[in-house]
Design an enzyme around this catalytic site. Structure first.
Site, PDB file in Angstrom:
ATOM      1  N   LYS A 124     -26.885 -33.573 -38.728  1.00  0.00           N
ATOM      2  CA  LYS A 124     -25.495 -33.442 -39.194  1.00  0.00           C
ATOM      3  C   LYS A 124     -25.527 -32.761 -40.554  1.00  0.00           C
ATOM      4  O   LYS A 124     -26.514 -32.864 -41.283  1.00  0.00           O
ATOM      5  CB  LYS A 124     -24.851 -34.823 -39.351  1.00  0.00           C
ATOM      6  CG  LYS A 124     -23.336 -34.787 -39.392  1.00  0.00           C
ATOM      7  CD  LYS A 124     -22.747 -34.790 -37.995  1.00  0.00           C
ATOM      8  CE  LYS A 124     -21.262 -34.602 -37.977  1.00  0.00           C
ATOM      9  NZ  LYS A 124     -20.733 -34.817 -36.609  1.00  0.00           N
ATOM     10  N   ASP A 164     -17.011 -30.128 -36.905  1.00  0.00           N
ATOM     11  CA  ASP A 164     -16.635 -31.539 -37.042  1.00  0.00           C
ATOM     12  C   ASP A 164     -15.356 -31.486 -37.885  1.00  0.00           C
ATOM     13  O   ASP A 164     -14.670 -30.450 -37.906  1.00  0.00           O
ATOM     14  CB  ASP A 164     -17.757 -32.353 -37.720  1.00  0.00           C
ATOM     15  CG  ASP A 164     -17.538 -33.863 -37.618  1.00  0.00           C
ATOM     16  OD1 ASP A 164     -17.822 -34.439 -36.563  1.00  0.00           O
ATOM     17  OD2 ASP A 164     -17.058 -34.478 -38.591  1.00  0.00           O
TER      18      ASP A 164
HETATM   19  P1  NDP Z   1     -10.288 -32.112 -37.291  1.00  0.00           P
HETATM   20  O1  NDP Z   1     -10.607 -31.652 -38.657  1.00  0.00           O
HETATM   21  O2  NDP Z   1      -9.884 -31.121 -36.262  1.00  0.00           O
HETATM   22  O3  NDP Z   1      -9.166 -33.230 -37.332  1.00  0.00           O
HETATM   23  C1  NDP Z   1      -9.353 -34.381 -38.074  1.00  0.00           C
HETATM   24  C2  NDP Z   1      -8.084 -35.213 -38.007  1.00  0.00           C
HETATM   25  O4  NDP Z   1      -8.336 -36.487 -38.572  1.00  0.00           O
HETATM   26  C3  NDP Z   1      -6.936 -34.616 -38.791  1.00  0.00           C
HETATM   27  O5  NDP Z   1      -5.741 -34.992 -38.215  1.00  0.00           O
HETATM   28  C4  NDP Z   1      -7.156 -35.254 -40.160  1.00  0.00           C
HETATM   29  O6  NDP Z   1      -5.980 -35.301 -40.961  1.00  0.00           O
HETATM   30  C5  NDP Z   1      -7.564 -36.648 -39.773  1.00  0.00           C
HETATM   31  N1  NDP Z   1      -8.414 -37.217 -40.826  1.00  0.00           N
HETATM   32  C6  NDP Z   1      -9.544 -36.703 -41.323  1.00  0.00           C
HETATM   33  N2  NDP Z   1     -10.035 -37.475 -42.304  1.00  0.00           N
HETATM   34  C7  NDP Z   1      -9.182 -38.490 -42.415  1.00  0.00           C
HETATM   35  C8  NDP Z   1      -9.130 -39.625 -43.243  1.00  0.00           C
HETATM   36  N3  NDP Z   1     -10.083 -39.853 -44.163  1.00  0.00           N
HETATM   37  N4  NDP Z   1      -8.098 -40.493 -43.059  1.00  0.00           N
HETATM   38  C9  NDP Z   1      -7.132 -40.262 -42.128  1.00  0.00           C
HETATM   39  N5  NDP Z   1      -7.131 -39.196 -41.325  1.00  0.00           N
HETATM   40  C10 NDP Z   1      -8.138 -38.332 -41.453  1.00  0.00           C
HETATM   41  O7  NDP Z   1     -11.585 -32.924 -36.822  1.00  0.00           O
HETATM   42  P2  NDP Z   1     -12.014 -33.353 -35.345  1.00  0.00           P
HETATM   43  O8  NDP Z   1     -10.834 -33.600 -34.502  1.00  0.00           O
HETATM   44  O9  NDP Z   1     -13.049 -32.396 -34.895  1.00  0.00           O
HETATM   45  O10 NDP Z   1     -12.780 -34.730 -35.645  1.00  0.00           O
HETATM   46  C11 NDP Z   1     -12.121 -35.991 -35.574  1.00  0.00           C
HETATM   47  C12 NDP Z   1     -13.157 -37.084 -35.372  1.00  0.00           C
HETATM   48  O11 NDP Z   1     -13.875 -36.844 -34.151  1.00  0.00           O
HETATM   49  C13 NDP Z   1     -14.232 -37.201 -36.456  1.00  0.00           C
HETATM   50  O12 NDP Z   1     -14.603 -38.553 -36.582  1.00  0.00           O
HETATM   51  C14 NDP Z   1     -15.404 -36.422 -35.862  1.00  0.00           C
HETATM   52  O13 NDP Z   1     -16.639 -36.812 -36.424  1.00  0.00           O
HETATM   53  C15 NDP Z   1     -15.283 -36.824 -34.410  1.00  0.00           C
HETATM   54  N6  NDP Z   1     -15.928 -35.958 -33.424  1.00  0.00           N
HETATM   55  C16 NDP Z   1     -15.636 -34.629 -33.361  1.00  0.00           C
HETATM   56  C17 NDP Z   1     -16.231 -33.838 -32.401  1.00  0.00           C
HETATM   57  C18 NDP Z   1     -15.884 -32.399 -32.227  1.00  0.00           C
HETATM   58  O14 NDP Z   1     -16.379 -31.795 -31.281  1.00  0.00           O
HETATM   59  N7  NDP Z   1     -15.045 -31.812 -33.055  1.00  0.00           N
HETATM   60  C19 NDP Z   1     -17.227 -34.394 -31.477  1.00  0.00           C
HETATM   61  C20 NDP Z   1     -17.409 -35.818 -31.580  1.00  0.00           C
HETATM   62  C21 NDP Z   1     -16.782 -36.551 -32.547  1.00  0.00           C
HETATM   63  P3  NDP Z   1      -5.789 -34.260 -42.189  1.00  0.00           P
HETATM   64  O15 NDP Z   1      -5.357 -33.000 -41.554  1.00  0.00           O
HETATM   65  O16 NDP Z   1      -4.772 -34.906 -43.046  1.00  0.00           O
HETATM   66  O17 NDP Z   1      -7.129 -34.153 -42.857  1.00  0.00           O
HETATM   67  O1  2IT Z   2     -19.916 -35.676 -33.773  1.00  0.00           O
HETATM   68  C1  2IT Z   2     -20.186 -34.803 -32.932  1.00  0.00           C
HETATM   69  O2  2IT Z   2     -20.782 -35.066 -31.882  1.00  0.00           O
HETATM   70  C2  2IT Z   2     -19.743 -33.438 -33.196  1.00  0.00           C
HETATM   71  N1  2IT Z   2     -19.096 -33.185 -34.204  1.00  0.00           N
HETATM   72  C3  2IT Z   2     -20.112 -32.322 -32.256  1.00  0.00           C
HETATM   73  C4  2IT Z   2     -21.522 -31.857 -32.512  1.00  0.00           C
HETATM   74  C5  2IT Z   2     -21.951 -30.648 -31.731  1.00  0.00           C
HETATM   75  O3  2IT Z   2     -23.072 -30.200 -32.002  1.00  0.00           O
HETATM   76  O4  2IT Z   2     -21.216 -30.145 -30.879  1.00  0.00           O
END
Ligand code: NDP
Ligand code: 2IT
Length: 443
Positions: A124, A164
Site C-alpha cells: 500500500k 484508493d
Molecule cells: P474515493 O476517494 O473514491 O471516495 C471516498 C469516499 O469516502 C468519499 O465520499 C469521501 O468523502 C469519503 N471519505 C474519505 N475519507 C473520509 C473520512 N475520513 N471521513 C468520512 N468520509 C470519508 O475512495 P474509494 O471509494 O476508492 O474508497 C473508499 C473505501 O473503500 C476506502 O476505505 C478504501 O480503502 C476502500 N477500498 C477501495 C477500493 C478501490 O478499488 N477503490 C478497493 C477496496 C477497498 P470526501 O469526498 O468528503 O473526502
Molecule cells: O484496498 C484495496 O484493495 C484497493 N484500494 C485496491 C487495490 C488494487 O490494487 O486494486
C-alpha cells in the site's frame, strides 16, 4: 509466547500506529489457534515475520501550486509481503495519511490478496496530499513528482500500485504518463488505467459490485436476497457509487450516501437519474453530497453518519472506523441483518464484537471488498497477455471470485450453523501466505 505477549510486543514496537495495531490484533486473535497448533509456523516465527514489512519507502514530494507556491508532501510505499506474488495494493491521497494507516492497509492487503485466488502479495502507499480543491494541473504536478521517485521501486513484476481514497482514473493517468516517460515502457505497472490505455472493463465497478455480490452470497445462506431490501451506503466515491448501482440492479433500495461533511437520506432511493446526478456530482463536478439534497429536496445531515436510519443492510464504503460500538448497536436495534464492508476496516473492534455477538451476517472488508484488487489482478493478466476481455467476461470472473471467497470464509469460519466471516477470511488468507513463506525459507 502467548497471544497476549505477542500482541503486546507488536503494540510496544508500533506504539504510534493505532490503526496498524488494530488490524494486526484482529487477524492474530482469530488465527492464533491455527498458528499455535502448527509448531512449524511457530518455529519459523511466521507471525513475527508477517507483521514486519519487507521494506518501506518514504520520500519527499515537492510540487508547485497554480499560484507558483512551493509545496512539500510526504510520499510512501509499504512493500509488505511478496510471498505469493508481486506487491499489489492501492495508493491513498488524503491529509490523514500516515505510516500507521498505510501499514494497516498494507497488512490487510496481504490476506485480502491471498483470498482472491490470484498470485498477488500485499502493499500500500500514498501521501498526505489533499486533492480537495486542487485544480487538475496541480494534481498532475503532484502525481508527476510522486512518480519521479516511486518509479524506481515499482514494476509489473515487482510492485503494482492502483487507486484508493483520492486516487482514481485521473491520478492513475498522470502517474502512468510519468512512469512511461521515465522508463519508456508500456506495461501493466499500475491498475485502474483508462480503457483506452490498458485498463480493464469492470475495474471501476469492481469493488462496489464485489461488495454487493459478497452480501448477496451471505444473504443466500439465509434464503434471502436484495430484492425489496432497504440499504444504507456510506461514502459517495468509487466504491459507494457502484455498490449503489448493483443494489439497484438486484432490486434493493439505497437510501443514504455521504461524504466527510455529512450524509443525505433519500427515502425513495438513489436510482435512475438521481444516481446519474451523483456520478456527475462526484466524478466531474467534484462537488459535495449536500448538493444532492439541494437538488432533490431530501434531508441532509451535516457532520453525521448514516447508521441511525433504519435499514436491512449496511454497506460502509467510505473509510476506516466509521461504525463505532454505539452505531453498531443502533444498526442491530433497528433490524439490520447484514453488513458488508466496501471500505477497509470501517468497523471499530467494539462494533465488530457487537455485530458478531448479534449473529447477523457480517462480511469484513478483506473479504467483501476484495473484488477491486481481484479485478486489478485480471487487469494485470490482460496486460501481460496483451488482450482485453469483454465486460461480461470480466464481470463473470469477478462474480465467481467473490463466490469463491465466500466459500473459503464458510469453509474456515463456520461452526454450529453460524459463519464467523472474520475468522474464515483471516484463517483462509493466512494459511496460504504462511505456507508460501515456509516453502521459501527464512528470507
Ligand atoms: P474515493 O476517494 O473514491 O471516495 C471516498 C469516499 O469516502 C468519499 O465520499 C469521501 O468523502 C469519503 N471519505 C474519505 N475519507 C473520509 C473520512 N475520513 N471521513 C468520512 N468520509 C470519508 O475512495 P474509494 O471509494 O476508492 O474508497 C473508499 C473505501 O473503500 C476506502 O476505505 C478504501 O480503502 C476502500 N477500498 C477501495 C477500493 C478501490 O478499488 N477503490 C478497493 C477496496 C477497498 P470526501 O469526498 O468528503 O473526502
Ligand atoms: O484496498 C484495496 O484493495 C484497493 N484500494 C485496491 C487495490 C488494487 O490494487 O486494486
Amino acid at each position: 509466547m502467548t497471544m497476549h505477549e505477542f500482541l503486546h510486543q507488536v503494540s510496544a514496537k508500533n506504539a504510534d500506529q493505532p490503526e496498524f495495531i488494530q488490524a494486526v490484533s484482529e487477524v492474530v486473535e482469530t488465527i492464533w489457534d491455527v498458528y499455535d497448533s502448527n509448531p512449524q509456523y511457530r518455529k519459523a516465527k511466521i507471525l513475527d515475520r508477517i507483521v514486519e514489512p519487507d521494506r518501506i519507502i518514504i520520500f519527499r514530494v515537492p510540487w508547485t501550486t497554480d499560484a507558483g507556491e512551493v509545496m512539500v508532501n510526504r510520499g510512501y510505499r509499504v512493500e509488505f509481503n511478496a510471498a505469493i506474488g508481486p506487491y499489489k495494493g492501492g495508493l491513498r491521497f488524503h491529509p490523514s495519511v500516515n505510516l500507521g494507516i498505510l501499514k494497516f492497509l498494507g497488512f490487510e492487503q496481504i490476506f485480502k490478496n491471498s483470498l482472491t485466488t490470484l498470485p498477488m502479495g500485499g502493499g500500500k502507499g500514498g501521501s498526505d496530499f489533499n486533492p480537495r480543491g486542487r485544480s487538475d494541473d496541480e494534481v498532475m504536478r503532484f502525481c508527476h513528482s510522486f512518480m519521479l521517485e516511486l518509479f524506481r521501486h515499482i514494476g509489473p513484476d515487482t510492485d503494482v500500485p492502483a487507486g484508493d481514497i483520492g486516487v482514481g482514473k485521473r491520478e492513475i493517468g498522470f502517474l502512468y504518463g510519468m512512469y512511461k516517460k521515465i522508463r519508456n515502457e508500456a506495461t501493466g505497472v499500475l491498475t485502474g488505467k483508462g480503457l483506452e490505455w490498458g485498463g480493464s472493463l469492470i475495474r471501476p465497478e469492481a469493488t462496489g459490485f464485489g461488495t454487493v455480490y459478497f452480501a448477496e452470497e451471505m444473504l443466500k445462506t439465509k434464503g434471502m436476497s436484495f430484492d425489496g431490501k432497504t440499504v444504507l451506503v456510506s461514502g459517495s466515491g468509487n466504491v459507494s457509487q457502484y455498490a449503489i448501482q448493483k443494489v439497484n440492479d438486484l432490486g434493493g433500495k439505497v437510501v443514504t450516501a455521504s461524504d466527510s461533511d455529512g450524509f443525505i437520506h433519500d427515502p425513495d432511493g438513489i436510482k435512475g437519474e438521481k444516481w446519474e446526478y451523483l456520478m456527475e456530482l462526484k466524478n466531474i463536478k467534484r462537488g459535495r453530497i449536500s448538493e444532492y439534497a439541494e437538488e432533490f429536496g431530501v434531508k441532509y445531515y451535516p457532520g453525521a453518519r448514516p447508521w441511525g436510519i433504519p435499514a436491512d443492510v449496511a454497506l460502509p464504503c467510505a473509510t476506516q472506523n466509521e461504525i463505532n460500538g454505539e452505531e453498531a448497536r443502533t444498526l442491530i436495534k433497528n433490524g439490520c441483518i447484514c453488513v458488508s464492508e466496501g471500505a477497509n476496516m470501517p468497523t471499530t473492534p467494539e462494533g465488530v464484537e457487537l455485530i458478531l455477538d448479534a449473529k447477523i451476517l457480517y462480511g469484513p472488508g478483506k473479504a467483501a471488498n476484495a473484488g477491486g484488487v481481484a479485478t486489478s489482478g485480471l487487469e494485470m493478466t490482460q496486460n501481460s497477455m496483451r488482450i482485453s476481455w469483454s465486460r461480461e467476461e470480466v464481470d463473470a470472473k469477478l462474480h465467481s471470485i467473490m463466490k469463491a471467497i465466500h466459500e473459503s470464509c464458510v469453509q474456515y469460519g463456520k461452526k454450529d450453523n453460524f459463519t464467523n466471516y472474520v475468522r474464515g477470511a483471516n484463517v483462509a488468507g493466512f494459511i496460504k501466505v504462511a505456507n508460501a513463506m515456509m516453502d521459501q525459507g527464512l528470507v
